[in-house]
Write a protein that holds these residues in place. Structure first.
Motif, short mmCIF file in Angstrom:
data_model
loop_
_atom_site.label_atom_id
_atom_site.label_comp_id
_atom_site.label_asym_id
_atom_site.label_seq_id
_atom_site.Cartn_x
_atom_site.Cartn_y
_atom_site.Cartn_z
N ASP A 39 -30.48 10.58 -29.81
CA ASP A 39 -31.51 10.19 -28.86
C ASP A 39 -32.77 10.99 -29.12
O ASP A 39 -33.88 10.46 -29.12
CB ASP A 39 -31.04 10.42 -27.42
N ALA A 77 -30.47 13.92 -19.28
CA ALA A 77 -30.25 13.31 -20.60
C ALA A 77 -28.80 13.54 -21.05
O ALA A 77 -28.32 14.68 -21.06
CB ALA A 77 -31.22 13.90 -21.62
N ARG A 87 -34.26 8.53 -31.98
CA ARG A 87 -35.01 7.58 -31.17
C ARG A 87 -36.31 8.22 -30.69
O ARG A 87 -37.31 7.54 -30.50
CB ARG A 87 -34.16 7.11 -30.00
N ILE A 128 -37.57 10.28 -19.67
CA ILE A 128 -36.64 9.70 -18.69
C ILE A 128 -37.26 8.48 -18.02
O ILE A 128 -36.63 7.42 -17.89
CB ILE A 128 -36.25 10.75 -17.63
N ARG A 129 -38.51 8.61 -17.60
CA ARG A 129 -39.19 7.53 -16.89
C ARG A 129 -39.33 6.28 -17.76
O ARG A 129 -39.19 5.15 -17.27
CB ARG A 129 -40.57 8.02 -16.44
N GLU A 130 -39.61 6.48 -19.05
CA GLU A 130 -39.80 5.34 -19.95
C GLU A 130 -38.49 4.86 -20.57
O GLU A 130 -38.50 4.01 -21.46
CB GLU A 130 -40.78 5.73 -21.06
N CYS A 131 -37.36 5.43 -20.09
CA CYS A 131 -36.03 5.03 -20.58
C CYS A 131 -35.92 5.18 -22.08
O CYS A 131 -35.32 4.32 -22.77
CB CYS A 131 -35.72 3.58 -20.16
N ARG A 132 -36.46 6.28 -22.61
CA ARG A 132 -36.39 6.52 -24.06
C ARG A 132 -35.12 7.25 -24.45
O ARG A 132 -34.82 7.37 -25.63
CB ARG A 132 -37.62 7.33 -24.52
N ALA A 179 -30.83 8.14 -23.10
CA ALA A 179 -29.73 7.80 -22.19
C ALA A 179 -29.68 8.83 -21.07
O ALA A 179 -29.79 10.03 -21.31
CB ALA A 179 -28.41 7.76 -22.94
N VAL A 180 -29.48 8.36 -19.84
CA VAL A 180 -29.56 9.25 -18.68
C VAL A 180 -28.31 9.09 -17.82
O VAL A 180 -27.82 7.98 -17.59
CB VAL A 180 -30.80 8.92 -17.82
#
Length: 453
Positions: free
Chosen positions: A15, A37, A160, A326-330, A332-333
Protein backbone atom coordinates in the motif's frame (compact mmCIF):
# COMPACT_ATOMS: atom_id res chain seq x y z
CA UNK A 1 15.91 -2.86 15.84
CA UNK A 2 13.15 -5.27 16.97
CA UNK A 3 13.76 -8.73 15.50
CA UNK A 4 10.15 -9.00 14.35
CA UNK A 5 10.72 -6.11 11.95
CA UNK A 6 14.05 -7.45 10.71
CA UNK A 7 12.61 -10.88 9.88
CA UNK A 8 9.61 -9.69 7.89
CA UNK A 9 9.66 -9.90 4.11
CA UNK A 10 6.05 -10.31 3.16
CA UNK A 11 5.39 -8.92 -0.30
CA UNK A 12 6.57 -7.09 -3.40
CA UNK A 13 3.38 -5.01 -3.59
CA UNK A 14 2.66 -2.52 -0.82
CA UNK A 15 0.00 0.00 0.00
CA UNK A 16 2.80 2.38 0.98
CA UNK A 17 6.56 2.30 0.41
CA UNK A 18 8.55 4.81 2.47
CA UNK A 19 12.05 5.64 1.30
CA UNK A 20 14.15 6.69 4.27
CA UNK A 21 13.45 5.37 7.77
CA UNK A 22 14.72 8.33 9.77
CA UNK A 23 12.63 10.85 11.68
CA UNK A 24 10.27 11.71 8.81
CA UNK A 25 9.91 8.14 7.54
CA UNK A 26 9.23 6.58 10.94
CA UNK A 27 6.87 9.39 11.95
CA UNK A 28 4.91 9.03 8.70
CA UNK A 29 4.66 5.28 9.23
CA UNK A 30 3.39 5.69 12.79
CA UNK A 31 0.87 8.32 11.71
CA UNK A 32 -0.53 5.93 9.09
CA UNK A 33 -0.76 3.06 11.57
CA UNK A 34 -2.42 5.22 14.20
CA UNK A 35 -4.96 6.39 11.61
CA UNK A 36 -5.91 2.78 10.90
CA UNK A 37 -3.81 1.74 7.88
CA UNK A 38 -3.84 -2.08 7.72
CA UNK A 39 -2.34 -2.78 4.29
CA UNK A 40 1.34 -3.70 3.85
CA UNK A 41 3.84 -0.88 4.45
CA UNK A 42 7.53 -1.08 3.55
CA UNK A 43 10.31 1.09 4.99
CA UNK A 44 13.64 1.12 3.13
CA UNK A 45 16.83 2.75 4.42
CA UNK A 46 20.47 2.51 3.39
CA UNK A 47 21.75 2.69 6.97
CA UNK A 48 22.95 -0.58 8.49
CA UNK A 49 21.86 0.24 12.05
CA UNK A 50 20.42 2.98 14.22
CA UNK A 51 22.75 5.13 16.32
CA UNK A 52 22.42 8.01 18.75
CA UNK A 53 23.60 10.35 16.00
CA UNK A 54 21.54 13.51 16.41
CA UNK A 55 19.34 15.61 18.65
CA UNK A 56 16.00 17.25 17.91
CA UNK A 57 14.95 20.34 19.85
CA UNK A 58 11.61 22.13 19.80
CA UNK A 59 9.28 24.24 21.88
CA UNK A 60 6.48 22.29 23.57
CA UNK A 61 3.63 24.14 21.84
CA UNK A 62 1.60 21.09 20.84
CA UNK A 63 1.29 17.40 21.55
CA UNK A 64 3.42 14.93 19.61
CA UNK A 65 3.84 11.16 20.05
CA UNK A 66 7.44 11.76 21.14
CA UNK A 67 7.28 14.71 23.53
CA UNK A 68 7.37 12.46 26.60
CA UNK A 69 10.79 11.17 25.49
CA UNK A 70 12.53 14.52 25.97
CA UNK A 71 15.62 14.11 28.12
CA UNK A 72 15.85 17.76 29.14
CA UNK A 73 13.72 20.89 29.15
CA UNK A 74 14.30 24.58 29.85
CA UNK A 75 11.76 27.25 30.80
CA UNK A 76 14.11 30.04 29.78
CA UNK A 77 16.91 30.53 27.29
CA UNK A 78 19.64 33.03 26.48
CA UNK A 79 20.88 34.95 23.47
CA UNK A 80 24.35 36.39 24.03
CA UNK A 81 26.26 38.99 22.04
CA UNK A 82 29.38 41.03 22.75
CA UNK A 83 27.01 43.71 24.09
CA UNK A 84 25.46 41.46 26.73
CA UNK A 85 23.00 38.66 27.43
CA UNK A 86 19.24 38.61 26.85
CA UNK A 87 17.12 36.05 28.70
CA UNK A 88 13.60 35.05 27.65
CA UNK A 89 11.24 32.76 29.57
CA UNK A 90 8.08 30.84 28.70
CA UNK A 91 7.28 28.20 31.34
CA UNK A 92 4.07 27.21 29.53
CA UNK A 93 6.02 26.21 26.40
CA UNK A 94 9.45 24.91 27.50
CA UNK A 95 12.27 24.16 25.11
CA UNK A 96 12.74 20.39 24.82
CA UNK A 97 15.67 18.19 23.80
CA UNK A 98 15.04 14.75 22.29
CA UNK A 99 17.89 12.29 21.66
CA UNK A 100 17.87 10.20 18.49
CA UNK A 101 18.41 6.95 20.38
CA UNK A 102 15.24 7.48 22.44
CA UNK A 103 13.26 8.45 19.35
CA UNK A 104 14.40 5.46 17.28
CA UNK A 105 13.89 2.97 20.11
CA UNK A 106 10.35 4.16 20.80
CA UNK A 107 9.35 4.49 17.13
CA UNK A 108 10.70 1.08 16.12
CA UNK A 109 9.16 -0.67 19.13
CA UNK A 110 5.80 0.97 18.42
CA UNK A 111 5.89 0.01 14.74
CA UNK A 112 6.93 -3.58 15.57
CA UNK A 113 3.63 -4.09 17.39
CA UNK A 114 1.82 -3.95 14.06
CA UNK A 115 1.94 -6.93 11.74
CA UNK A 116 1.73 -5.03 8.46
CA UNK A 117 5.08 -3.19 8.45
CA UNK A 118 8.35 -4.41 6.98
CA UNK A 119 11.67 -2.61 7.53
CA UNK A 120 14.67 -3.19 5.28
CA UNK A 121 17.98 -1.71 6.37
CA UNK A 122 21.20 -1.76 4.36
CA UNK A 123 19.18 -1.46 1.17
CA UNK A 124 19.50 1.48 -1.18
CA UNK A 125 16.60 2.71 -3.26
CA UNK A 126 17.29 4.00 -6.74
CA UNK A 127 14.94 5.32 -9.39
CA UNK A 128 11.17 5.12 -9.17
CA UNK A 129 8.45 5.74 -11.73
CA UNK A 130 4.69 5.66 -11.89
CA UNK A 131 4.03 2.51 -13.87
CA UNK A 132 0.37 3.16 -14.66
CA UNK A 133 -2.22 0.40 -14.76
CA UNK A 134 -0.07 -2.74 -14.47
CA UNK A 135 -0.35 -6.33 -13.32
CA UNK A 136 2.30 -7.63 -10.95
CA UNK A 137 2.98 -11.26 -10.11
CA UNK A 138 0.64 -12.95 -12.58
CA UNK A 139 -3.10 -13.57 -12.37
CA UNK A 140 -2.86 -16.05 -9.48
CA UNK A 141 -1.28 -13.77 -6.90
CA UNK A 142 -0.81 -10.49 -8.68
CA UNK A 143 -2.29 -7.04 -8.21
CA UNK A 144 -3.48 -4.58 -10.77
CA UNK A 145 -3.90 -0.84 -10.65
CA UNK A 146 -1.88 2.35 -10.77
CA UNK A 147 1.39 1.54 -9.05
CA UNK A 148 4.76 3.16 -8.45
CA UNK A 149 7.69 0.95 -9.44
CA UNK A 150 10.70 1.31 -7.13
CA UNK A 151 14.11 -0.11 -7.95
CA UNK A 152 16.36 -1.06 -5.04
CA UNK A 153 19.57 -3.02 -4.79
CA UNK A 154 17.45 -5.78 -3.24
CA UNK A 155 15.05 -5.99 -6.19
CA UNK A 156 11.97 -4.19 -7.49
CA UNK A 157 8.92 -3.38 -5.36
CA UNK A 158 5.63 -1.73 -6.21
CA UNK A 159 3.66 0.79 -4.18
CA UNK A 160 0.19 2.21 -4.41
CA UNK A 161 1.64 5.27 -2.64
CA UNK A 162 5.28 6.29 -2.30
CA UNK A 163 6.67 8.59 0.41
CA UNK A 164 10.20 9.86 -0.24
CA UNK A 165 11.84 11.08 2.99
CA UNK A 166 15.49 10.54 2.10
CA UNK A 167 16.55 14.14 2.66
CA UNK A 168 17.65 16.72 0.15
CA UNK A 169 19.96 15.89 -2.71
CA UNK A 170 22.39 18.77 -2.20
CA UNK A 171 24.21 18.67 -5.51
CA UNK A 172 25.92 21.81 -6.73
CA UNK A 173 23.46 22.05 -9.60
CA UNK A 174 20.45 21.86 -7.27
CA UNK A 175 21.80 24.51 -4.92
CA UNK A 176 22.74 26.81 -7.80
CA UNK A 177 19.25 26.53 -9.29
CA UNK A 178 17.58 27.33 -5.96
CA UNK A 179 19.87 30.28 -5.30
CA UNK A 180 18.90 31.89 -8.61
CA UNK A 181 15.33 32.48 -7.48
CA UNK A 182 15.40 32.06 -3.69
CA UNK A 183 17.45 32.86 -0.61
CA UNK A 184 19.80 30.17 0.65
CA UNK A 185 21.56 30.41 4.04
CA UNK A 186 23.48 27.27 5.00
CA UNK A 187 23.34 26.20 8.65
CA UNK A 188 26.25 23.86 9.35
CA UNK A 189 27.17 22.49 12.74
CA UNK A 190 29.17 19.99 14.73
CA UNK A 191 27.95 19.08 18.21
CA UNK A 192 29.74 17.23 21.00
CA UNK A 193 28.12 15.51 23.98
CA UNK A 194 30.48 16.59 26.75
CA UNK A 195 30.91 14.77 30.07
CA UNK A 196 33.09 16.80 32.43
CA UNK A 197 35.06 15.53 35.40
CA UNK A 198 33.72 18.34 37.60
CA UNK A 199 30.43 20.29 37.76
CA UNK A 200 30.72 23.32 35.47
CA UNK A 201 27.33 23.52 33.72
CA UNK A 202 24.10 25.07 35.00
CA UNK A 203 21.26 22.67 33.99
CA UNK A 204 18.79 25.56 34.04
CA UNK A 205 20.80 27.71 31.63
CA UNK A 206 20.06 27.10 27.95
CA UNK A 207 22.37 29.11 25.71
CA UNK A 208 20.25 29.16 22.58
CA UNK A 209 22.65 31.42 20.70
CA UNK A 210 26.00 32.74 21.89
CA UNK A 211 27.31 35.12 19.24
CA UNK A 212 30.11 36.41 21.50
CA UNK A 213 32.61 34.26 19.62
CA UNK A 214 34.96 34.81 16.70
CA UNK A 215 32.97 35.86 13.60
CA UNK A 216 35.93 36.11 11.20
CA UNK A 217 34.88 33.02 9.15
CA UNK A 218 31.24 34.09 8.88
CA UNK A 219 28.11 34.32 11.02
CA UNK A 220 28.50 31.88 13.88
CA UNK A 221 27.15 31.04 17.32
CA UNK A 222 27.62 28.45 20.04
CA UNK A 223 24.67 26.42 21.34
CA UNK A 224 24.87 24.93 24.87
CA UNK A 225 22.22 22.58 26.28
CA UNK A 226 23.24 21.31 29.76
CA UNK A 227 21.47 18.20 31.03
CA UNK A 228 23.31 18.12 34.39
CA UNK A 229 26.19 19.97 36.08
CA UNK A 230 28.54 17.48 34.42
CA UNK A 231 26.97 17.00 30.97
CA UNK A 232 25.99 19.20 28.05
CA UNK A 233 25.49 19.19 24.31
CA UNK A 234 27.75 21.91 22.88
CA UNK A 235 27.34 22.80 19.22
CA UNK A 236 29.42 25.04 17.00
CA UNK A 237 27.01 26.48 14.42
CA UNK A 238 27.84 28.46 11.28
CA UNK A 239 25.25 30.21 9.14
CA UNK A 240 27.80 30.56 6.39
CA UNK A 241 30.34 28.52 4.41
CA UNK A 242 33.40 28.60 6.70
CA UNK A 243 35.41 25.97 4.76
CA UNK A 244 36.24 24.40 8.09
CA UNK A 245 36.64 20.66 8.51
CA UNK A 246 35.24 18.60 11.38
CA UNK A 247 38.53 18.97 13.28
CA UNK A 248 38.28 22.75 12.99
CA UNK A 249 34.73 22.76 14.36
CA UNK A 250 35.84 20.57 17.27
CA UNK A 251 38.88 22.71 18.00
CA UNK A 252 36.65 25.78 18.30
CA UNK A 253 34.36 23.89 20.70
CA UNK A 254 37.37 22.98 22.84
CA UNK A 255 38.48 26.62 22.87
CA UNK A 256 34.97 27.67 23.93
CA UNK A 257 34.85 25.10 26.74
CA UNK A 258 38.12 26.44 28.08
CA UNK A 259 37.16 30.11 27.77
CA UNK A 260 33.60 29.81 29.13
CA UNK A 261 33.77 26.90 31.58
CA UNK A 262 37.47 26.59 32.39
CA UNK A 263 37.55 23.01 31.05
CA UNK A 264 40.95 21.79 29.93
CA UNK A 265 40.97 19.01 27.29
CA UNK A 266 41.90 16.44 29.96
CA UNK A 267 38.87 17.43 32.09
CA UNK A 268 36.15 16.11 29.82
CA UNK A 269 35.37 13.27 27.45
CA UNK A 270 33.29 13.30 24.30
CA UNK A 271 30.45 10.80 24.79
CA UNK A 272 29.03 11.34 21.32
CA UNK A 273 29.14 13.62 18.30
CA UNK A 274 26.76 14.85 15.65
CA UNK A 275 27.00 17.05 12.60
CA UNK A 276 24.60 18.42 10.08
CA UNK A 277 23.87 20.71 7.15
CA UNK A 278 20.47 22.40 7.20
CA UNK A 279 19.63 24.65 4.26
CA UNK A 280 17.62 27.65 5.43
CA UNK A 281 15.77 28.70 2.29
CA UNK A 282 12.46 30.21 1.23
CA UNK A 283 12.45 27.96 -1.83
CA UNK A 284 9.14 26.09 -1.93
CA UNK A 285 9.87 22.39 -2.18
CA UNK A 286 7.06 20.44 -3.82
CA UNK A 287 5.41 18.02 -1.39
CA UNK A 288 3.28 16.33 -4.03
CA UNK A 289 5.85 15.08 -6.50
CA UNK A 290 3.13 13.41 -8.58
CA UNK A 291 -0.25 11.78 -8.13
CA UNK A 292 1.13 8.90 -6.04
CA UNK A 293 4.45 10.26 -4.77
CA UNK A 294 4.80 12.58 -1.75
CA UNK A 295 8.00 14.12 -0.41
CA UNK A 296 8.40 14.19 3.38
CA UNK A 297 10.77 15.74 5.89
CA UNK A 298 13.36 18.21 4.68
CA UNK A 299 12.76 17.06 1.09
CA UNK A 300 9.09 18.00 1.52
CA UNK A 301 9.69 21.45 2.98
CA UNK A 302 9.25 20.62 6.68
CA UNK A 303 12.23 22.77 7.69
CA UNK A 304 11.35 26.25 8.97
CA UNK A 305 13.07 28.63 6.52
CA UNK A 306 14.22 31.29 8.99
CA UNK A 307 15.40 28.98 11.81
CA UNK A 308 16.24 25.52 10.44
CA UNK A 309 13.94 23.79 12.97
CA UNK A 310 12.33 20.71 11.41
CA UNK A 311 10.92 18.38 14.08
CA UNK A 312 7.50 19.98 14.55
CA UNK A 313 7.14 20.45 10.81
CA UNK A 314 7.66 16.71 10.36
CA UNK A 315 5.01 15.91 12.99
CA UNK A 316 2.43 18.18 11.37
CA UNK A 317 3.06 17.16 7.78
CA UNK A 318 3.05 13.44 8.72
CA UNK A 319 -0.37 13.75 10.32
CA UNK A 320 -1.63 15.69 7.33
CA UNK A 321 -0.25 13.08 4.91
CA UNK A 322 -1.83 10.18 6.82
CA UNK A 323 -5.16 12.01 6.95
CA UNK A 324 -5.10 12.62 3.20
CA UNK A 325 -4.26 9.04 2.28
CA UNK A 326 -7.02 7.75 4.55
CA UNK A 327 -9.54 10.34 3.37
CA UNK A 328 -8.84 9.67 -0.31
CA UNK A 329 -9.00 5.88 0.26
CA UNK A 330 -5.46 5.43 -1.04
CA UNK A 331 -4.66 2.78 1.59
CA UNK A 332 -6.58 -0.09 3.17
CA UNK A 333 -8.08 1.00 6.49
CA UNK A 334 -9.32 -0.84 9.55
CA UNK A 335 -10.13 0.40 13.02
CA UNK A 336 -7.79 3.11 14.37
CA UNK A 337 -4.98 1.41 16.25
CA UNK A 338 -4.36 1.31 19.95
CA UNK A 339 -1.99 4.10 20.92
CA UNK A 340 1.55 3.25 22.01
CA UNK A 341 2.52 3.99 25.59
CA UNK A 342 3.39 7.67 25.77
CA UNK A 343 4.37 8.00 29.39
CA UNK A 344 0.94 8.94 30.68
CA UNK A 345 0.30 11.86 28.30
CA UNK A 346 -3.19 11.11 27.07
CA UNK A 347 -3.42 13.83 24.43
CA UNK A 348 -0.48 12.96 22.19
CA UNK A 349 -2.42 10.78 19.78
CA UNK A 350 -5.40 13.11 19.61
CA UNK A 351 -7.00 13.25 16.20
CA UNK A 352 -5.90 16.32 14.25
CA UNK A 353 -9.40 17.84 14.09
CA UNK A 354 -9.57 17.71 17.88
CA UNK A 355 -6.09 19.04 18.56
CA UNK A 356 -5.92 21.70 21.27
CA UNK A 357 -4.07 24.11 18.97
CA UNK A 358 -4.62 25.12 15.38
CA UNK A 359 -2.48 23.06 13.02
CA UNK A 360 -0.44 24.74 10.35
CA UNK A 361 1.94 23.27 7.80
CA UNK A 362 4.18 24.88 5.21
CA UNK A 363 1.60 24.00 2.55
CA UNK A 364 -1.11 25.97 4.40
CA UNK A 365 1.03 28.49 6.26
CA UNK A 366 -0.19 32.01 6.96
CA UNK A 367 1.05 34.08 3.96
CA UNK A 368 2.17 36.86 6.32
CA UNK A 369 4.25 34.39 8.35
CA UNK A 370 5.79 32.98 5.16
CA UNK A 371 6.62 36.48 3.94
CA UNK A 372 8.22 37.42 7.27
CA UNK A 373 10.25 34.21 7.09
CA UNK A 374 11.49 35.12 3.63
CA UNK A 375 12.30 38.72 4.60
CA UNK A 376 14.16 37.66 7.75
CA UNK A 377 16.14 35.09 5.79
CA UNK A 378 17.02 37.67 3.13
CA UNK A 379 18.22 40.00 5.89
CA UNK A 380 20.48 37.26 7.30
CA UNK A 381 21.95 36.68 3.84
CA UNK A 382 22.52 40.39 3.14
CA UNK A 383 23.60 41.58 6.61
CA UNK A 384 25.12 38.68 8.59
CA UNK A 385 27.20 41.13 10.65
CA UNK A 386 23.97 42.64 12.05
CA UNK A 387 22.33 39.32 12.86
CA UNK A 388 23.56 39.00 16.49
CA UNK A 389 22.08 42.39 17.39
CA UNK A 390 18.79 41.58 15.65
CA UNK A 391 18.41 38.22 17.39
CA UNK A 392 19.03 39.97 20.71
CA UNK A 393 16.32 42.51 19.85
CA UNK A 394 13.89 39.72 18.99
CA UNK A 395 14.40 37.85 22.24
CA UNK A 396 14.68 41.00 24.35
CA UNK A 397 11.84 43.15 22.98
CA UNK A 398 9.21 40.78 21.61
CA UNK A 399 6.70 39.23 24.01
CA UNK A 400 8.11 35.74 24.58
CA UNK A 401 4.83 33.92 23.94
CA UNK A 402 4.45 35.79 20.63
CA UNK A 403 8.03 34.99 19.67
CA UNK A 404 7.61 31.29 20.43
CA UNK A 405 4.45 31.21 18.32
CA UNK A 406 6.33 32.82 15.43
CA UNK A 407 9.27 30.44 15.76
CA UNK A 408 6.90 27.46 15.68
CA UNK A 409 4.65 28.71 12.83
CA UNK A 410 1.66 29.31 15.07
CA UNK A 411 1.69 33.10 15.01
CA UNK A 412 -1.11 35.52 14.19
CA UNK A 413 -1.41 39.15 13.12
CA UNK A 414 -0.70 40.57 16.60
CA UNK A 415 2.43 38.42 16.92
CA UNK A 416 3.65 39.63 13.53
CA UNK A 417 3.03 43.24 14.50
CA UNK A 418 5.05 42.83 17.70
CA UNK A 419 7.93 41.33 15.73
CA UNK A 420 7.92 44.09 13.12
CA UNK A 421 7.85 46.83 15.77
CA UNK A 422 10.88 45.34 17.53
CA UNK A 423 13.13 45.07 14.47
CA UNK A 424 15.09 47.83 12.66
CA UNK A 425 12.89 49.13 9.86
CA UNK A 426 15.11 50.35 7.02
CA UNK A 427 17.28 47.24 6.43
CA UNK A 428 14.25 44.98 6.68
CA UNK A 429 12.32 47.13 4.21
CA UNK A 430 15.21 46.74 1.78
CA UNK A 431 15.17 42.97 2.29
CA UNK A 432 11.39 42.97 1.80
CA UNK A 433 11.80 44.82 -1.49
CA UNK A 434 14.30 42.20 -2.66
CA UNK A 435 11.97 39.34 -1.69
CA UNK A 436 8.94 40.91 -3.35
CA UNK A 437 10.97 41.63 -6.47
CA UNK A 438 12.11 38.02 -6.72
CA UNK A 439 8.60 36.71 -6.15
CA UNK A 440 7.30 39.01 -8.84
CA UNK A 441 9.91 37.74 -11.30
CA UNK A 442 9.05 34.10 -10.43
CA UNK A 443 5.35 34.77 -10.96
CA UNK A 444 6.06 36.49 -14.27
CA UNK A 445 8.22 33.57 -15.38
CA UNK A 446 5.53 31.06 -14.44
CA UNK A 447 2.87 33.09 -16.29
CA UNK A 448 5.09 33.39 -19.36
CA UNK A 449 5.88 29.65 -19.42
CA UNK A 450 2.17 28.80 -19.13
CA UNK A 451 1.24 31.08 -22.01
CA UNK A 452 4.07 29.82 -24.22
CA UNK A 453 2.60 26.32 -23.90
Amino acid sequence: MPESLARRRTSTIYDVVILGAGCAGLTSCLALLEAGAVGPILLIDSRTHYADDRTWCFWDVEATPFTHLARSSWDEWQVRTVAGTVTAAAPATPYLCLAANDFYTFALASIAKFGNVELRLDERAGEYREAGDVEVGGPANGATGDLVEVSTDGGTVWARELIDSRGLALSGTTVAAVKETSTWVPQQFVGLHIVATRPVFDPGECRLMDFAVDQSRGLRFMYVLPSSPFEALVENVYMSEPRLGAEGYQREIEEYLLAEFGLEPNEFVVAGAERGYIPMTDHRFARRMSARVTAAGMRGGATRPSTGYTFLGIQRSSRELADRLIRECRVAVGQPAARPDTGGRADVWRRPDAAPHARRTRAHADPTCSLLDAVFLRFLADHPERAPHVFALMFGRVDTASLVRFLTERSGALDHARLIIALPKLPFLRSAATVMGRRGLRALGTWGAAHRR
